[in-house]
Design a protein around this motif. Structure first.
Motif, mmCIF file in Angstrom:
data_model
loop_
_atom_site.group_PDB
_atom_site.id
_atom_site.type_symbol
_atom_site.label_atom_id
_atom_site.label_comp_id
_atom_site.label_asym_id
_atom_site.label_seq_id
_atom_site.Cartn_x
_atom_site.Cartn_y
_atom_site.Cartn_z
ATOM 1 N N ILE A 117 -20.928 -4.157 -7.211
ATOM 2 C CA ILE A 117 -20.254 -2.881 -7.451
ATOM 3 C C ILE A 117 -20.377 -1.982 -6.220
ATOM 4 C CG2 ILE A 117 -20.402 -0.739 -8.793
ATOM 5 C CD1 ILE A 117 -21.046 -2.538 -11.219
ATOM 6 N N GLY A 118 -21.552 -1.973 -5.619
ATOM 7 C CA GLY A 118 -21.750 -1.185 -4.398
ATOM 8 C C GLY A 118 -20.903 -1.686 -3.244
ATOM 9 N N ILE A 119 -20.790 -3.005 -3.100
ATOM 10 C CA ILE A 119 -19.982 -3.570 -2.009
ATOM 11 C C ILE A 119 -18.515 -3.191 -2.178
ATOM 12 C CG2 ILE A 119 -19.112 -5.741 -1.033
ATOM 13 C CD1 ILE A 119 -21.900 -6.930 -1.526
ATOM 14 N N ILE A 120 -18.010 -3.322 -3.394
ATOM 15 C CA ILE A 120 -16.607 -2.979 -3.636
ATOM 16 C C ILE A 120 -16.371 -1.489 -3.390
ATOM 17 C CG2 ILE A 120 -14.836 -2.802 -5.432
ATOM 18 C CD1 ILE A 120 -16.076 -5.423 -6.584
ATOM 19 N N THR A 121 -17.267 -0.652 -3.885
ATOM 20 C CA THR A 121 -17.129 0.791 -3.689
ATOM 21 C C THR A 121 -17.209 1.155 -2.209
ATOM 22 O OG1 THR A 121 -18.153 1.132 -5.844
ATOM 23 C CG2 THR A 121 -18.032 3.032 -4.394
ATOM 24 N N GLY A 122 -18.128 0.535 -1.482
ATOM 25 C CA GLY A 122 -18.261 0.806 -0.050
ATOM 26 C C GLY A 122 -17.033 0.391 0.735
ATOM 27 N N THR A 123 -16.431 -0.723 0.338
ATOM 28 C CA THR A 123 -15.227 -1.175 1.026
ATOM 29 C C THR A 123 -14.074 -0.202 0.800
ATOM 30 O OG1 THR A 123 -15.968 -3.444 0.703
ATOM 31 C CG2 THR A 123 -13.680 -3.136 1.348
ATOM 32 N N VAL A 124 -13.962 0.306 -0.423
ATOM 33 C CA VAL A 124 -12.911 1.282 -0.716
ATOM 34 C C VAL A 124 -13.186 2.605 0.005
ATOM 35 C CG1 VAL A 124 -11.849 2.632 -2.564
ATOM 36 C CG2 VAL A 124 -12.299 0.207 -2.905
ATOM 37 N N LEU A 125 -14.455 3.023 0.031
ATOM 38 C CA LEU A 125 -14.807 4.277 0.709
ATOM 39 C C LEU A 125 -14.549 4.222 2.204
ATOM 40 C CD1 LEU A 125 -18.138 5.401 -0.969
ATOM 41 C CD2 LEU A 125 -15.949 6.562 -1.033
ATOM 42 N N CYS A 126 -14.535 3.030 2.763
ATOM 43 C CA CYS A 126 -14.338 2.878 4.204
ATOM 44 C C CYS A 126 -12.977 3.404 4.641
ATOM 45 C CB CYS A 126 -14.485 1.418 4.587
ATOM 46 S SG CYS A 126 -14.412 1.180 6.346
ATOM 47 N N LEU A 127 -12.027 3.440 3.724
ATOM 48 C CA LEU A 127 -10.705 3.969 4.063
ATOM 49 C C LEU A 127 -10.752 5.459 4.337
ATOM 50 C CD1 LEU A 127 -8.644 2.065 1.369
ATOM 51 C CD2 LEU A 127 -8.799 1.538 3.811
ATOM 52 N N LYS A 128 -11.735 6.168 3.787
ATOM 53 C CA LYS A 128 -11.835 7.617 3.937
ATOM 54 C C LYS A 128 -12.810 8.053 5.025
ATOM 55 C CE LYS A 128 -9.170 8.355 0.430
ATOM 56 N NZ LYS A 128 -7.822 8.779 0.638
ATOM 57 N N ILE A 129 -13.608 7.116 5.540
ATOM 58 C CA ILE A 129 -14.656 7.443 6.503
ATOM 59 C C ILE A 129 -14.267 6.891 7.870
ATOM 60 C CG2 ILE A 129 -17.097 7.057 7.074
ATOM 61 C CD1 ILE A 129 -17.662 6.905 4.119
ATOM 62 N N ASN A 130 -14.717 7.529 8.927
ATOM 63 C CA ASN A 130 -14.468 7.072 10.293
ATOM 64 C C ASN A 130 -14.888 5.614 10.437
ATOM 65 O OD1 ASN A 130 -14.085 6.740 12.987
ATOM 66 N ND2 ASN A 130 -15.611 8.240 13.608
ATOM 67 N N SER A 131 -13.991 4.781 10.934
ATOM 68 C CA SER A 131 -14.249 3.337 10.963
ATOM 69 C C SER A 131 -15.315 2.921 11.975
ATOM 70 C CB SER A 131 -12.947 2.585 11.244
ATOM 71 O OG SER A 131 -12.451 2.922 12.516
ATOM 72 N N ASN A 132 -15.621 3.740 12.959
ATOM 73 C CA ASN A 132 -16.614 3.357 13.954
ATOM 74 C C ASN A 132 -18.048 3.661 13.526
ATOM 75 O OD1 ASN A 132 -14.657 2.448 15.711
ATOM 76 N ND2 ASN A 132 -14.370 4.461 16.597
ATOM 77 N N THR A 133 -18.216 4.430 12.489
ATOM 78 C CA THR A 133 -19.546 4.877 12.094
ATOM 79 C C THR A 133 -20.433 3.745 11.606
ATOM 80 O OG1 THR A 133 -18.558 6.969 11.436
ATOM 81 C CG2 THR A 133 -20.771 6.544 10.657
ATOM 82 N N PHE A 134 -19.906 2.874 10.770
ATOM 83 C CA PHE A 134 -20.716 1.856 10.110
ATOM 84 C C PHE A 134 -20.493 0.452 10.661
ATOM 85 C CE2 PHE A 134 -20.339 5.277 7.021
ATOM 86 C CZ PHE A 134 -21.652 5.426 6.639
ATOM 87 N N SER A 135 -19.940 0.317 11.835
ATOM 88 C CA SER A 135 -19.591 -1.015 12.333
ATOM 89 C C SER A 135 -20.738 -1.745 13.033
ATOM 90 C CB SER A 135 -18.393 -0.916 13.279
ATOM 91 O OG SER A 135 -18.724 -0.108 14.389
ATOM 92 N N GLY A 136 -21.850 -1.094 13.258
ATOM 93 C CA GLY A 136 -22.962 -1.738 13.952
ATOM 94 C C GLY A 136 -23.749 -2.686 13.060
ATOM 95 N N PRO A 137 -24.383 -3.676 13.649
ATOM 96 C CA PRO A 137 -25.136 -4.645 12.849
ATOM 97 C C PRO A 137 -26.388 -4.053 12.198
ATOM 98 C CG PRO A 137 -25.459 -5.055 15.186
ATOM 99 C CD PRO A 137 -24.410 -3.995 15.075
ATOM 100 N N GLN A 138 -26.847 -2.903 12.665
ATOM 101 C CA GLN A 138 -28.041 -2.293 12.076
ATOM 102 C C GLN A 138 -27.802 -1.913 10.615
ATOM 103 O OE1 GLN A 138 -26.337 -0.969 14.632
ATOM 104 N NE2 GLN A 138 -25.925 1.180 14.253
ATOM 105 N N TRP A 139 -26.562 -1.597 10.254
ATOM 106 C CA TRP A 139 -26.255 -1.264 8.853
ATOM 107 C C TRP A 139 -26.406 -2.490 7.970
ATOM 108 C CZ3 TRP A 139 -26.116 3.580 7.450
ATOM 109 C CH2 TRP A 139 -25.844 4.537 8.405
ATOM 110 N N LEU A 140 -25.962 -3.633 8.454
ATOM 111 C CA LEU A 140 -26.099 -4.868 7.681
ATOM 112 C C LEU A 140 -27.561 -5.258 7.542
ATOM 113 C CD1 LEU A 140 -24.798 -7.281 6.250
ATOM 114 C CD2 LEU A 140 -24.739 -8.417 8.480
ATOM 115 N N ILE A 141 -28.315 -5.175 8.619
ATOM 116 C CA ILE A 141 -29.738 -5.545 8.581
ATOM 117 C C ILE A 141 -30.511 -4.631 7.644
ATOM 118 C CG2 ILE A 141 -31.831 -5.674 9.990
ATOM 119 C CD1 ILE A 141 -29.937 -6.523 12.330
ATOM 120 N N THR A 142 -30.232 -3.327 7.711
ATOM 121 C CA THR A 142 -30.908 -2.374 6.829
ATOM 122 C C THR A 142 -30.562 -2.625 5.376
ATOM 123 O OG1 THR A 142 -30.808 -0.739 8.601
ATOM 124 C CG2 THR A 142 -31.279 0.077 6.378
ATOM 125 N N SER A 143 -29.302 -2.912 5.094
ATOM 126 C CA SER A 143 -28.905 -3.143 3.704
ATOM 127 C C SER A 143 -29.502 -4.435 3.151
ATOM 128 C CB SER A 143 -27.386 -3.169 3.583
ATOM 129 O OG SER A 143 -26.843 -4.213 4.346
#
Length: 104
Positions: free
Chosen positions: A20-46
């Motif tokens: 549910i979080g993954i689907i919601t995050g993917t949809v929210l990405c349309l409203k948020i700056n696309s460069n903000t969360f593109s780094g691998p540190q977000w994946l490692i932290t999650s």
């Protein structure tokens, strides 16, 4: 209330909340700056957050599972948005394609 929060839940429910979080995050990405969360540190932290949820499978960790899913969804959505940036010059343009049919 404390007893309810510390009761164990099945791993399938944890995976459902993560999804549910993954689907919601993917949809929210349309409203948020696309460069903000593109780094691998977000994946490692999650992934680290979700491993914490898997180690201690109680209801109180559901929120961490959702947050980990949101981070994964935002990360993946940001990468997809960056890949679509190359097509921006073609928006609202008329494009004509031509070719030969080799086999029908």
């Amino acid at each position: 209330m404390k007893q309810w929060l510390n009761s164990r839940i099945s791993i399938s429910w944890q995976l459902a909340w993560l999804a549910i979080g993954i689907i919601t995050g993917t949809v929210l990405c349309l409203k948020i700056n696309s460069n903000t969360f593109s780094g691998p540190q977000w994946l490692i932290t999650s992934i680290a957050l979700f491993f914490m949820v898997l180690v201690r499978r109680v209801r109180a960790m559901v929120m961490l599972a959702i947050i980990a899913g949101l981070m994964i969804g935002l990360w993946r959505g940001s990468i997809a948005q960056q890949e679509l940036e190359q097509y921006k010059p073609y928006y609202k343009q008329t494009v004509t394609l031509s070719g030969h049919v080799v086999q029908d």
